[in-house]
Enzyme design. Sequence first.
Site, PDB file in Angstrom:
ATOM      1  N   GLY A  74       3.091  -0.960   4.398  1.00  0.00           N
ATOM      2  CA  GLY A  74       3.055   0.547   3.953  1.00  0.00           C
ATOM      3  C   GLY A  74       4.463   0.982   3.630  1.00  0.00           C
ATOM      4  N   GLY A  75       5.255   1.585   4.642  1.00  0.00           N
ATOM      5  CA  GLY A  75       6.342   2.089   4.407  1.00  0.00           C
ATOM      6  C   GLY A  75       7.534   1.126   3.781  1.00  0.00           C
ATOM      7  N   GLY A 130       2.902   2.343  10.791  1.00  0.00           N
ATOM      8  CA  GLY A 130       4.073   3.640  10.590  1.00  0.00           C
ATOM      9  C   GLY A 130       4.902   3.818  11.929  1.00  0.00           C
ATOM     10  N   GLU A 138      -6.606   4.976   8.038  1.00  0.00           N
ATOM     11  CA  GLU A 138      -6.365   6.396   7.672  1.00  0.00           C
ATOM     12  C   GLU A 138      -7.685   7.162   6.805  1.00  0.00           C
ATOM     13  OE1 GLU A 138      -2.700   5.370   5.420  1.00  0.00           O
ATOM     14  OE2 GLU A 138      -1.810   5.190   7.384  1.00  0.00           O
ATOM     15  N   HIS A 174      -9.555   1.324   5.066  1.00  0.00           N
ATOM     16  CA  HIS A 174      -8.155   1.659   5.718  1.00  0.00           C
ATOM     17  C   HIS A 174      -8.421   2.423   6.924  1.00  0.00           C
ATOM     18  CE1 HIS A 174      -3.945   2.506   6.341  1.00  0.00           C
ATOM     19  NE2 HIS A 174      -3.750   1.556   6.061  1.00  0.00           N
ATOM     20  N   ASN A 192       0.972  -1.011   0.028  1.00  0.00           N
ATOM     21  CA  ASN A 192       0.024   0.160   0.014  1.00  0.00           C
ATOM     22  C   ASN A 192       1.148   1.270  -0.132  1.00  0.00           C
ATOM     23  OD1 ASN A 192      -1.830   1.909   0.371  1.00  0.00           O
ATOM     24  ND2 ASN A 192      -2.614   1.320   2.471  1.00  0.00           N
ATOM     25  N   TRP A 193       0.935   2.066  -1.233  1.00  0.00           N
ATOM     26  CA  TRP A 193       1.959   3.136  -0.977  1.00  0.00           C
ATOM     27  C   TRP A 193       1.364   4.225  -0.705  1.00  0.00           C
ATOM     28  CZ3 TRP A 193       5.006   2.961  -6.680  1.00  0.00           C
ATOM     29  CH2 TRP A 193       5.701   1.896  -6.675  1.00  0.00           C
ATOM     30  N   LYS A 194       0.314   4.292  -0.345  1.00  0.00           N
ATOM     31  CA  LYS A 194      -0.647   5.601   0.333  1.00  0.00           C
ATOM     32  C   LYS A 194      -0.126   6.548  -0.474  1.00  0.00           C
ATOM     33  CE  LYS A 194      -0.278   3.039   4.738  1.00  0.00           C
ATOM     34  NZ  LYS A 194      -0.033   3.375   6.079  1.00  0.00           N
ATOM     35  N   GLU A 239      -5.019  -4.350  10.934  1.00  0.00           N
ATOM     36  CA  GLU A 239      -4.027  -3.517  11.397  1.00  0.00           C
ATOM     37  C   GLU A 239      -4.338  -2.695  12.521  1.00  0.00           C
ATOM     38  OE1 GLU A 239      -2.091  -2.521   7.116  1.00  0.00           O
ATOM     39  OE2 GLU A 239      -3.660  -1.089   7.659  1.00  0.00           O
ATOM     40  N   SER A 256       3.702  -1.887  10.413  1.00  0.00           N
ATOM     41  CA  SER A 256       5.303  -1.741  10.613  1.00  0.00           C
ATOM     42  C   SER A 256       6.010  -3.288  10.276  1.00  0.00           C
ATOM     43  CB  SER A 256       5.692  -1.592  11.787  1.00  0.00           C
ATOM     44  OG  SER A 256       5.184  -0.095  12.144  1.00  0.00           O
TER      45      SER A 256
HETATM   46  O1  LIG Z   1      -1.796  -0.386   4.617  1.00  0.00           O
HETATM   47  C1  LIG Z   1      -0.612  -0.387   5.345  1.00  0.00           C
HETATM   48  C2  LIG Z   1      -0.543  -0.254   6.669  1.00  0.00           C
HETATM   49  O2  LIG Z   1      -1.186   0.866   7.115  1.00  0.00           O
HETATM   50  C3  LIG Z   1       0.708  -0.385   7.156  1.00  0.00           C
HETATM   51  O3  LIG Z   1       1.702   0.673   7.108  1.00  0.00           O
HETATM   52  P1  LIG Z   1       3.286   0.354   7.669  1.00  0.00           P
HETATM   53  O4  LIG Z   1       3.842  -0.864   7.143  1.00  0.00           O
HETATM   54  O5  LIG Z   1       3.873   1.655   7.198  1.00  0.00           O
HETATM   55  O6  LIG Z   1       3.142   0.328   9.180  1.00  0.00           O
END
Ligand SMILES: O=C[C@H](O)COP(=O)(O)O
Length: 245
Positions: A227-228, A167, A93, A91, A8-10, A161, A206
């Site tokens: 994500g990150g 993050g 967010e 999600h 998920n590149w957000k 999650e 994470s």
């Molecule tokens: O969609 C992915 C998640 O929100 C996890 O993000 P993260 O791996 O940066 O903690």
Amino acid sequence: MRPYIIANWKMNGSFDALDEAWGIDEAAGEYRDVDVAICPPATLIAPMADELSYAKAGAQDCHQAESGAHTGCLSANMIGEVGGTLAIVGHSERRQDQAETSAIVAEKLIAAQKTGLEAILCIGEPLDVRDAGEAESYVCQQLAESLVGDIDPAMLTVAYEPIWAIGTGRVAGESDIAAMHAACRAQLVERFGDVGAGVRLLYGGSVKGENAPQILAIDDVNGALVGGASLKAETFAPIIAAAAQ
Ligand SMILES: O=C[C@H](O)COP(=O)(O)O
């Protein structure tokens, strides 16, 4: 069950970032026993869908309506039209930034599936709920409220999650992940019968190459939503490799 690793590149990644997608695709080609998908910003779905050979491309959200006066939104059909095959819905967010309730998420999930997209449903508790010892009931309620109506479990993946792990570098404890996934699994079986046992349950929060082997070895963890660490092929590929073990 085939493991599923989703990037998920957000709101990250311009056209330069496509090189990272090609690197991820190479890793997906190397580990073919793992399903791999990338959900980039909407601007990059089409070029990815055109060029990826092994990984799938998808969206980070879709609107619940087919069309209409919804400025800035994309319908599931539009995502499918440019080659996207999946959509993340719910999600945390978006639940937070766009005030999406589980009732809205349930409509998005159905809209995605109706147009042939796989739906990746996200659920997870905030820290105060975890600290109050109410994480399991909170998440199970989110799951129940997000799975309302005529849902095809074969086109469903659920991602747990914990919000406080997203993050932050803080990962949920292995026993906490196991307990939550067991509770979600039981609920999926109750909701869909035996087919519910085949719905993939991902962990997100994470996840990195270093902790992926431990996390992916937990019972009922069938993959990860990342994500990150998914923004670069060199940090995402080790997670795909860990899933192949
Ligand atoms: O969609 C992915 C998640 O929100 C996890 O993000 P993260 O791996 O940066 O903690």
